[in-house]
Scaffold this motif. Sequence first.
Motif, PDB file in Angstrom:
ATOM      1  N   GLY A 117     -15.591 -36.401 -14.093  1.00  0.00           N
ATOM      2  CA  GLY A 117     -15.251 -36.830 -12.740  1.00  0.00           C
ATOM      3  C   GLY A 117     -13.812 -36.564 -12.361  1.00  0.00           C
ATOM      4  N   LEU A 118     -12.936 -36.540 -13.360  1.00  0.00           N
ATOM      5  CA  LEU A 118     -11.502 -36.329 -13.105  1.00  0.00           C
ATOM      6  C   LEU A 118     -11.070 -34.879 -13.249  1.00  0.00           C
ATOM      7  N   GLY A 119     -11.910 -34.064 -13.893  1.00  0.00           N
ATOM      8  CA  GLY A 119     -11.537 -32.676 -14.141  1.00  0.00           C
ATOM      9  C   GLY A 119     -10.466 -32.559 -15.211  1.00  0.00           C
ATOM     10  N   CYS A 120     -10.495 -33.452 -16.186  1.00  0.00           N
ATOM     11  CA  CYS A 120      -9.521 -33.410 -17.280  1.00  0.00           C
ATOM     12  C   CYS A 120     -10.267 -33.310 -18.606  1.00  0.00           C
ATOM     13  N   SER A 121      -9.531 -33.215 -19.688  1.00  0.00           N
ATOM     14  CA  SER A 121     -10.167 -33.164 -21.003  1.00  0.00           C
ATOM     15  C   SER A 121     -10.582 -34.568 -21.431  1.00  0.00           C
TER      16      SER A 121
END
Length: 164
Positions: free
Chosen positions: A44-48
């Motif tokens: 959802g955050l577009g992070c690892s």
Amino acid sequence: MPDTRTPIPDSARRVADLLRELGHDQPVVMLPETGKTSAEAAAGLGCSVAEIAKSIVFRRLSDDAPVMVVASGVNRVDEAKVAARLGPLGRADAKFVKTRIGYAIGGVCPIGHLEKTVMLIDEDLLKLDSVWAAAGHPHAVFRLTPAQLVAMTGAPVADVALRA
């Protein structure tokens, strides 16, 4: 991507107010989908997944104190390592977490607990520039640096990860 304009639930509003009191400059944001797991939050955050600071709660057997380990989303917490530092641990069920920490499982924030919580922070989080932590609700998160996490919680940093 998360939305900073979506109204936030009361439990997340409490975290937002606390962050503001602490002088934290990042808003609580609402994920469009649940962030109950590290993988869901990262998607959802577009992070690892590593950048998700997940809160794992135990019950210390000697005094029934809540114990929280804030760990990198990619790590499994090694209960034996935590117990070696803090004493024997037991399972913390959803009722224990909600009544003693103050948040429902899936949205457990590392700050703003109802009572004193024994805490440790995963040393692997300190390798990252920033992390995302739950903000009191399964859809609510906030961004901070590992140094801010340590400062806000006052928790010691430790090796808590299960290593293969």
